[in-house]
Design an enzyme around this catalytic site. Structure first.
Site, PDB file in Angstrom:
ATOM      1  N   HIS A  19     -65.351  82.569 -71.474  1.00  0.00           N
ATOM      2  CA  HIS A  19     -64.750  82.623 -72.814  1.00  0.00           C
ATOM      3  C   HIS A  19     -64.737  81.222 -73.412  1.00  0.00           C
ATOM      4  O   HIS A  19     -65.183  80.263 -72.769  1.00  0.00           O
ATOM      5  CB  HIS A  19     -63.361  83.281 -72.774  1.00  0.00           C
ATOM      6  CG  HIS A  19     -62.365  82.609 -71.874  1.00  0.00           C
ATOM      7  ND1 HIS A  19     -61.934  81.312 -72.068  1.00  0.00           N
ATOM      8  CD2 HIS A  19     -61.696  83.044 -70.775  1.00  0.00           C
ATOM      9  CE1 HIS A  19     -61.050  80.993 -71.142  1.00  0.00           C
ATOM     10  NE2 HIS A  19     -60.898  82.029 -70.322  1.00  0.00           N
ATOM     11  N   HIS A  22     -63.536  78.160 -71.304  1.00  0.00           N
ATOM     12  CA  HIS A  22     -64.519  77.582 -70.376  1.00  0.00           C
ATOM     13  C   HIS A  22     -65.552  76.761 -71.157  1.00  0.00           C
ATOM     14  O   HIS A  22     -65.972  75.688 -70.737  1.00  0.00           O
ATOM     15  CB  HIS A  22     -65.275  78.675 -69.611  1.00  0.00           C
ATOM     16  CG  HIS A  22     -64.393  79.652 -68.883  1.00  0.00           C
ATOM     17  ND1 HIS A  22     -64.426  81.000 -69.119  1.00  0.00           N
ATOM     18  CD2 HIS A  22     -63.452  79.456 -67.926  1.00  0.00           C
ATOM     19  CE1 HIS A  22     -63.546  81.612 -68.334  1.00  0.00           C
ATOM     20  NE2 HIS A  22     -62.937  80.682 -67.595  1.00  0.00           N
ATOM     21  N   CYS A 127     -48.988  82.437 -55.385  1.00  0.00           N
ATOM     22  CA  CYS A 127     -49.546  83.072 -56.579  1.00  0.00           C
ATOM     23  C   CYS A 127     -51.044  83.252 -56.367  1.00  0.00           C
ATOM     24  O   CYS A 127     -51.774  82.271 -56.233  1.00  0.00           O
ATOM     25  CB  CYS A 127     -49.306  82.240 -57.838  1.00  0.00           C
ATOM     26  SG  CYS A 127     -50.228  82.899 -59.261  1.00  0.00           S
ATOM     27  N   CYS A 130     -53.309  81.625 -59.096  1.00  0.00           N
ATOM     28  CA  CYS A 130     -53.528  80.176 -58.943  1.00  0.00           C
ATOM     29  C   CYS A 130     -54.172  79.885 -57.604  1.00  0.00           C
ATOM     30  O   CYS A 130     -54.680  78.802 -57.389  1.00  0.00           O
ATOM     31  CB  CYS A 130     -52.215  79.400 -58.927  1.00  0.00           C
ATOM     32  SG  CYS A 130     -51.291  79.421 -60.425  1.00  0.00           S
ATOM     33  N   CYS A 145     -44.724  83.042 -61.296  1.00  0.00           N
ATOM     34  CA  CYS A 145     -45.546  81.828 -61.293  1.00  0.00           C
ATOM     35  C   CYS A 145     -45.397  81.097 -62.634  1.00  0.00           C
ATOM     36  O   CYS A 145     -45.475  81.724 -63.692  1.00  0.00           O
ATOM     37  CB  CYS A 145     -46.997  82.235 -61.077  1.00  0.00           C
ATOM     38  SG  CYS A 145     -48.152  80.979 -61.625  1.00  0.00           S
ATOM     39  N   HIS A 148     -48.862  81.599 -64.657  1.00  0.00           N
ATOM     40  CA  HIS A 148     -49.295  82.936 -65.066  1.00  0.00           C
ATOM     41  C   HIS A 148     -48.167  83.872 -65.464  1.00  0.00           C
ATOM     42  O   HIS A 148     -48.416  84.966 -65.954  1.00  0.00           O
ATOM     43  CB  HIS A 148     -50.122  83.584 -63.938  1.00  0.00           C
ATOM     44  CG  HIS A 148     -51.404  82.872 -63.696  1.00  0.00           C
ATOM     45  ND1 HIS A 148     -51.527  81.864 -62.768  1.00  0.00           N
ATOM     46  CD2 HIS A 148     -52.615  82.995 -64.301  1.00  0.00           C
ATOM     47  CE1 HIS A 148     -52.771  81.402 -62.806  1.00  0.00           C
ATOM     48  NE2 HIS A 148     -53.443  82.062 -63.711  1.00  0.00           N
ATOM     49  N   LYS A 296     -52.231  81.008 -74.351  1.00  0.00           N
ATOM     50  CA  LYS A 296     -53.417  80.738 -73.538  1.00  0.00           C
ATOM     51  C   LYS A 296     -54.215  82.045 -73.419  1.00  0.00           C
ATOM     52  O   LYS A 296     -53.635  83.119 -73.339  1.00  0.00           O
ATOM     53  CB  LYS A 296     -52.980  80.259 -72.152  1.00  0.00           C
ATOM     54  CG  LYS A 296     -54.159  79.793 -71.324  1.00  0.00           C
ATOM     55  CD  LYS A 296     -53.755  79.026 -70.091  1.00  0.00           C
ATOM     56  CE  LYS A 296     -55.003  78.517 -69.401  1.00  0.00           C
ATOM     57  NZ  LYS A 296     -55.257  79.050 -68.090  1.00  0.00           N
ATOM     58  N   LYS A 299     -57.074  87.560 -69.539  1.00  0.00           N
ATOM     59  CA  LYS A 299     -57.554  88.935 -69.517  1.00  0.00           C
ATOM     60  C   LYS A 299     -56.445  89.897 -69.910  1.00  0.00           C
ATOM     61  O   LYS A 299     -56.648  90.818 -70.678  1.00  0.00           O
ATOM     62  CB  LYS A 299     -57.981  89.240 -68.085  1.00  0.00           C
ATOM     63  CG  LYS A 299     -59.423  89.572 -67.913  1.00  0.00           C
ATOM     64  CD  LYS A 299     -59.557  90.159 -66.537  1.00  0.00           C
ATOM     65  CE  LYS A 299     -60.867  89.915 -65.925  1.00  0.00           C
ATOM     66  NZ  LYS A 299     -61.025  90.161 -64.558  1.00  0.00           N
TER      67      LYS A 299
HETATM   68  N1  MSP Z   1     -62.212  77.784 -60.102  1.00  0.00           N
HETATM   69  C1  MSP Z   1     -61.192  76.945 -60.576  1.00  0.00           C
HETATM   70  C2  MSP Z   1     -61.681  75.520 -60.736  1.00  0.00           C
HETATM   71  C3  MSP Z   1     -62.229  74.909 -59.486  1.00  0.00           C
HETATM   72  S1  MSP Z   1     -62.850  73.313 -59.785  1.00  0.00           S
HETATM   73  C4  MSP Z   1     -63.160  72.710 -58.279  1.00  0.00           C
HETATM   74  C5  MSP Z   1     -60.691  77.443 -61.918  1.00  0.00           C
HETATM   75  N2  MSP Z   1     -61.530  78.240 -62.590  1.00  0.00           N
HETATM   76  S2  MSP Z   1     -61.237  78.879 -64.030  1.00  0.00           S
HETATM   77  O1  MSP Z   1     -62.315  79.805 -64.265  1.00  0.00           O
HETATM   78  O2  MSP Z   1     -59.927  79.402 -64.094  1.00  0.00           O
HETATM   79  O3  MSP Z   1     -61.442  77.731 -65.065  1.00  0.00           O
HETATM   80  C6  MSP Z   1     -60.389  76.899 -65.415  1.00  0.00           C
HETATM   81  C7  MSP Z   1     -60.902  75.869 -66.391  1.00  0.00           C
HETATM   82  O4  MSP Z   1     -61.525  76.500 -67.518  1.00  0.00           O
HETATM   83  C8  MSP Z   1     -59.800  75.017 -66.995  1.00  0.00           C
HETATM   84  O5  MSP Z   1     -59.436  73.952 -66.172  1.00  0.00           O
HETATM   85  C9  MSP Z   1     -60.475  74.553 -68.259  1.00  0.00           C
HETATM   86  O6  MSP Z   1     -61.416  73.566 -67.952  1.00  0.00           O
HETATM   87  C10 MSP Z   1     -61.196  75.804 -68.704  1.00  0.00           C
HETATM   88  N3  MSP Z   1     -60.324  76.685 -69.463  1.00  0.00           N
HETATM   89  C11 MSP Z   1     -60.014  77.971 -69.184  1.00  0.00           C
HETATM   90  N4  MSP Z   1     -59.203  78.440 -70.160  1.00  0.00           N
HETATM   91  C12 MSP Z   1     -58.984  77.490 -71.056  1.00  0.00           C
HETATM   92  C13 MSP Z   1     -58.308  77.419 -72.260  1.00  0.00           C
HETATM   93  N5  MSP Z   1     -57.643  78.423 -72.758  1.00  0.00           N
HETATM   94  N6  MSP Z   1     -58.351  76.251 -72.928  1.00  0.00           N
HETATM   95  C14 MSP Z   1     -59.048  75.179 -72.475  1.00  0.00           C
HETATM   96  N7  MSP Z   1     -59.690  75.219 -71.349  1.00  0.00           N
HETATM   97  C15 MSP Z   1     -59.656  76.328 -70.596  1.00  0.00           C
HETATM   98  O7  MSP Z   1     -59.612  77.083 -62.307  1.00  0.00           O
END
Ligand code: MSP
Length: 509
Positions: A19, A22, A127, A130, A145, A148, A296, A299
């Site tokens: 999304h 990411h 959690c 997390c 958590c 979340h 934030k 899903k």
């Molecule tokens: N798999 C772990 C990261 C491991 S790194 C060794 C993880 N994955 S995640 O799919 O949840 O991705 C989290 C990351 O996606 C956040 O740290 C950020 O970089 C990005 N984001 C996900 N949602 C976001 C927002 N709503 N806003 C900004 N960035 C976001 O955590």
């Protein structure tokens, strides 16, 4: 030998589709990678997918497929999203790859041999979302958590523990000596505050699940997903397989992460590296959340926006520009479709696109379709130098919005210069030297705009470059030389064309 530069994004969980959250981190990392390439650096830019752990195992079960099948499918969706957004990662790592298993096994064995991993029993509040334990006083309303806002599980396990507690002083010392190692400052303070409370050992293996990397000395346990995931950054540059390559790029220059995973990157990760005798990251830069409707994306809230939905209307450049220019890289920011339309029309369609059209049209009509041999060396010369300095200093602190602002100041200055000098009147009056001088300056300014904006809007940057009769692409140019005034070759053929950013009219509902 070019300077090595290594930048990473988090590796994204495959339980979820990509999304705009990411994409936000990934576009920022891509722009930095492109910017450093302009400076001639030898850039490694890594992204990828995090495929182990309970969360992924459960997502696969819910779909009735194996975790491996599920990971294959979702990992591909991330690759597709990054293709769509013109992301220039030099590698894409999946934690299920053999290279990662080999590197993690070697690293685990090293940390175990060094005495930082030991068997123990643990009881705690976990959690799953997390993949982390929480203390009771960290929970929201005593049950949920803090990230979340969902109930945590009570878990008792005999596990291997990473002796994080032994690193409290070393981490404090490290951050004392390297204040730039966590940015921005607010995040650094947060990290220091957390470390100063004293660090607890954490469980780094699981027996309750099978979807993970087995511990080399006790294969009944699989590695805790974060312990395996963080190590991706080392696997990709040759840990355990090519020490010379590893030493060239490690320590990493920038780990770009969201604030949700700051603790993992700025506390656990440097300690893990220290435990294996490796250097901690040079900088962990944590940005805020991109919020949708003030919340934030998740899903369960059904407020996720897929990059493709926005690229369809605004193009990849429009997407990239919006998220980098519209908010500071650091604090939280709210996404709004209306704001995206307004900014696209104002900055890209009007300022950037119209300027390019206007200048190229006049130059084709008044200068015989080629770059004229005269420059006025008027006020745009100083404006271009200011844009370059502004963009450069902003990029040093990853202030993408300010970097865009510096380039768009040059665009505005060029538009104002045209209004002031009115080349169409000069043309009518037959003052060829003056027309050529003014348009020569404007064309030169456009070249510098194309060059400096290309890391953010690579398609439009390259197209403008081409229309200015320049050979190759902006990324073939090298800073700082290429930003110097006067780089446009006299006599180069100019081309008018369709609007670079057609005005966006939102579909009527
Ligand atoms: N798999 C772990 C990261 C491991 S790194 C060794 C993880 N994955 S995640 O799919 O949840 O991705 C989290 C990351 O996606 C956040 O740290 C950020 O970089 C990005 N984001 C996900 N949602 C976001 C927002 N709503 N806003 C900004 N960035 C976001 O955590």
């Amino acid at each position: 030998m070019p300077t090595p530069f290594y930048v990473t994004t988090p590796i994204y969980y495959v339980n979820d589709a990509p999304h705009i959250g990411h994409a936000y981190t990934t576009v920022a990392a891509d722009t930095l990678a492109r910017w450093r390439r302009l400076w001639g650096d030898d850039v490694v830019f890594l992204t990828g997918t995090d495929e182990h752990g309970l969360k992924v195992q459960r997502a696969a079960e819910a779909q009735g497929v194996t975790p491996a099948e599920w990971a294959d499918r979702t990992s591909e969706r991330f690759r597709e999203a990054w293709r769509l957004l013109d992301i220039t990662n030099t590698d894409f790592i999946r934690t299920t790859e053999p290279r990662h298993y080999a590197a993690v096994s070697e690293f685990l064995q090293r940390v175990h041999d060094n005495g930082y991993i030991e068997l123990d029993t643990y009881e705690g509040l976990y959690c799953v979302h997390c993949e982390a334990y929480y203390a009771e006083d960290e929970l929201v309303g005593g049950t949920n958590c803090p990230i979340h806002d969902r109930p945590v599980d009570h878990v008792t396990e005999e596990n291997y523990f990473f002796r994080l507690s032994r690193f409290t002083d070393r981490l404090l010392e490290h951050y004392e000596r390297h204040p730039e190692a966590v940015q921005p400052d607010t995040r650094r303070n947060e990290v220091l505050g957390f470390i100063k409370q004293g660090l607890r050992d954490f469980s780094m293996s699981r027996t309750s699940i099978t979807w993970g990397i087995p511990l080399p000395w006790d294969p009944a346990h699989v590695t805790y997903v974060w312990f395996d995931a963080l190590f991706n950054y080392c696997t990709a540059i040759g840990y355990g397989s090519d020490r010379a390559r590893f030493d060239r790029y490690w320590p990493v220059d920038y780990h770009l992460v969201g604030k949700d995973i700051l603790r993992f990157h700025a506390v656990f990760w440097p300690a893990m590296l220290m435990a294996a005798g490796e250097a901690p990251p040079t900088c962990v830069f944590a940005h805020g959340y991109l919020l949708v409707g003030g919340e934030k994306m998740s899903k369960t809230r059904l407020n996720q926006i897929a990059p493709a939905d926005l690229v369809a209307g605004f193009g990849s450049d429009g997407f990239r520009y919006h998220f980098l220019a519209d908010q500071r890289f650091g604090p939280d920011g709210d996404f709004s479709y209306e704001a995206m339309v307004a900014r696209y029309n104002a900055d890209l369609a009007n300022n950037f696109g119209n300027l390019a059209n206007r200048v190229l049209n006049m130059a084709v009509n008044y200068c015989g379709g080629v770059v004229p041999d005269t420059r006025a060396d008027g006020p745009l010369m100083a404006a271009a130098a200011a844009a370059f300095t502004g963009a450069t200093t902003a990029m040093e602190r990853l202030d993408y919005a300010a970097a865009c602002g510096a380039v768009w100041d040059l665009i505005r200055a060029t538009n104002a210069y045209i209004e002031d000098t009115e080349p169409w009147k000069l043309h009518k009056a037959g003052d060829v030297a003056a027309v050529h001088g003014v348009l020569g300056d404007c064309l030169e300014s456009l070249r510098i705009v194309a060059l400096l904006a290309a890391p953010v809007i690579p398609r439009a940057g390259a197209e403008l470059w081409r229309r200015l009769g320049l050979p190759g692409r902006p990324e073939d140019a090298r800073l700082p030389g290429a930003a110097a005034w006067g780089g446009l070759p006299v006599g180069a053929p100019l081309e008018k064309g369709d609007p670079l950013f057609p005005r966006f009219e939102p579909p009527v509902a």
